[in-house]
Design an enzyme around this catalytic site. Structure first.
Site, PDB file in Angstrom:
ATOM      1  N   GLY A 107     -26.520  13.238 -15.056  1.00 27.92           N
ATOM      2  CA  GLY A 107     -25.947  13.007 -16.366  1.00 27.92           C
ATOM      3  C   GLY A 107     -24.530  12.493 -16.267  1.00 27.92           C
ATOM      4  O   GLY A 107     -23.893  12.564 -15.209  1.00 27.92           O
ATOM      5  N   CYS A 108     -24.006  11.979 -17.375  1.00 28.88           N
ATOM      6  CA  CYS A 108     -22.675  11.370 -17.364  1.00 28.88           C
ATOM      7  C   CYS A 108     -21.572  12.424 -17.241  1.00 28.88           C
ATOM      8  O   CYS A 108     -20.701  12.320 -16.361  1.00 28.88           O
ATOM      9  CB  CYS A 108     -22.473  10.504 -18.602  1.00 28.88           C
ATOM     10  N   TYR A 109     -21.585  13.433 -18.092  1.00 30.25           N
ATOM     11  CA  TYR A 109     -20.590  14.497 -17.966  1.00 30.25           C
ATOM     12  C   TYR A 109     -20.666  15.161 -16.582  1.00 30.25           C
ATOM     13  O   TYR A 109     -19.632  15.365 -15.926  1.00 30.25           O
ATOM     14  CB  TYR A 109     -20.782  15.561 -19.043  1.00 30.25           C
TER      15      TYR A 109
END
Length: 346
Positions: free
Chosen positions: A148-150
Site C-alpha cells: 500500500g501507499c501509506y
C-alpha cells in the site's frame, strides 16, 4: 514480453499504462474493465492517444485471458484479486496484485479488517512487493502483493532503525501521514469532490485505517517482535503525493551524522530511496511522478524524539511504479527499467 492489466479503468491502471509506454520490449496484450468492456482504451484515457500500441487496444472482460500474458497486473478493488488468483496461477501466469488481498499473512487478520478471504492458501506463498526488503524473494515469486501507499512511506522510513534494534519499542511509534486525493481511487464519493477537498485539510479514519495491520505486520517482522503504532491519515488538497512524519524514540544516543550514515549504508544499493541533505525537509513535489522515496531526519532535543519525514508519489511509488519495479525483478531486468524519469516539477 507480454503483460496484461486486469482492472485498467482506475488511476493505478492509467499510471501502469503511462509507465509501461516507456518500458522497452513490453507489449500490453490486454486491458480489462467490466463496466467499460468494448470501449477503445484511448476513448477512456485520451491522454494515451498517439501511442501505437494503445491506439489498438480495447477494454475487455477479464475472463480467459491468462494465456495472453506472461505477467498480469491485478489493479482491482479489494476482494477481486482473491477470486481470480488461483485460476490465473494454475494457467501459468505470474501475478502482481495492487490491491490488499495478499499483503497480510494472516487470514484471520484479513477477515477482521476486510472480508472473508477466498484464497487463504495463497497467503503464505505471496511475497510482499517492497524491493528494498524482499528483492530476492520477489524475483522468484509467482504472486507478488504490491504494498500500500501509506505502508511504503512508513516502512522505508523505519526499516533501518528497526533492523538494527535502535528503536525504543516500549513506546508506540507515531505516524502522521497526508495523502493526495488520488489515494481514494477514481470512484465518485462526495467527500472527495472538488468543493469538499479544495481549500480544506482533514483527518479521516483517525482510528482503524485498513493499512494499519499491513504496516504493523512489516514493522514487526523488521523488529523481530510486535510493535505498536499510532497512525493517523489526512487528506491533502493535491492530486498526488504522500508526506509522512514519523516520531520515534531511540534506545541509545545517536548523532545526526551517525543517524544519516545508518540510512546511507542500509539503502546503499537501493536506487529509489534518497537520503536528503542534513536539515532538508523533503516535499511531495520532489518525487511527483517518480518511484523515489525521499527521507529527511530531524532530532528534537526537548523531547528526545527523532522526526523522520518520508515522501513518495502515492500512485507511482505507492502503487504502479513499485509494481513495475517488481515486474523488472520477476523478469530479471534492471530494477529501474522504465522508471528512470525525474520529478514533474512544477
Amino acid at each position: 514480453m507480454k503483460v496484461g492489466i486486469i482492472g485498467a479503468s482506475g488511476y493505478t491502471g492509467l499510471e501502469l499504462l503511462r509507465i509501461l509506454a516507456n518500458r522497452p520490449h513490453t507489449e500490453v496484450s490486454f486491458v480489462t474493465s467490466r463496466q467499460d468492456a468494448g470501449a477503445p482504451l484511448t476513448k477512456f484515457f485520451p491522454s494515451l492517444a498517439g501511442h501505437p500500441q494503445y491506439d489498438r487496444l480495447k477494454m475487455e472482460k477479464p475472463e480467459d485471458l491468462a494465456d495472453r500474458a506472461d505477467i498480469i497486473f491485478l489493479a482491482t478493488q479489494h476482494g477481486v484479486a482473491m477470486n481470480l488468483a488461483s485460476s490465473l496461477l494454475e494457467s501459468g501466469a505470474r501475478l502482481i496484485d495492487l490491491s490488499a488481498d495478499f499483503r497480510l499473512k494472516s487470514a484471520e487478520v484479513f477477515n477482521h479488517w476486510y472480508e472473508e478471504h477466498k484464497a487463504p492458501h495463497l497467503l503464505a506463498e505471496s511475497v510482499y512487493g517492497l524491493p528494498e526488503l524482499y528483492r530476492q524473494q520477489i524475483a522468484r515469486a509467482r504472486l507478488v502483493a504490491n504494498p500500500g501507499c501509506y505502508p511504503t512511506s512508513l516502512i522505508l522510513a523505519l526499516a533501518p532503525l528497526l533492523r538494527l534494534n535502535l528503536v525504543d519499542l516500549s513506546r508506540p511509534l507515531i505516524a502522521d501521514s497526508k495523502s493526495g486525493v488520488t489515494g481514494a481511487g477514481r470512484g465518485l464519493a462526495r467527500s472527495n469532490t472538488f468543493c469538499e477537498v479544495q481549500e480544506n485539510f482533514k483527518a479521516y479514519k483517525v482510528v482503524g485505517h485498513r493499512h494499519t495491520p499491513e504496516i504493523v505486520q512489516e514493522l514487526s517482522f523488521l523488529a523481530g517482535q510486535p510493535v505498536t503504532l499510532s497512525f493517523t491519515p489526512h487528506l491533502l488538497p493535491i492530486n498526488r503525493g504522500i508526506l509522512s512524519t514519523i516520531y520515534v524514540s531511540l534506545n541509545q544516543p545517536v548523532s545526526v551524522s551517525a543517524f544519516r550514515a545508518i540510512y546511507l549504508d542500509f539503502y546503499a544499493n537501493d536506487p529509489y530511496v534518497r537520503i536528503r541533505p542534513e536539515g532538508y525537509a523533503p516535499e511531495t513535489a520532489d518525487v511527483r511522478g517518480t518511484n523515489f522515496c525521499d527521507l529527511g531526519f530531524f532530532p528534537e532535543s526537548s523531547t528526545g524524539l527523532w522526526k523522520i519525514i518520508s515522501v513518495i508519489d502515492n500512485i507511482c511509488r505507492g502503487a504502479s511504479g513499485q509494481a513495475v519495479a517488481n515486474l523488472n525483478l520477476m523478469t530479471g531486468c534492471p530494477e529501474d527499467l522504465g522508471l528512470t524519469g525525474l520529478a514533474l516539477r512544477p
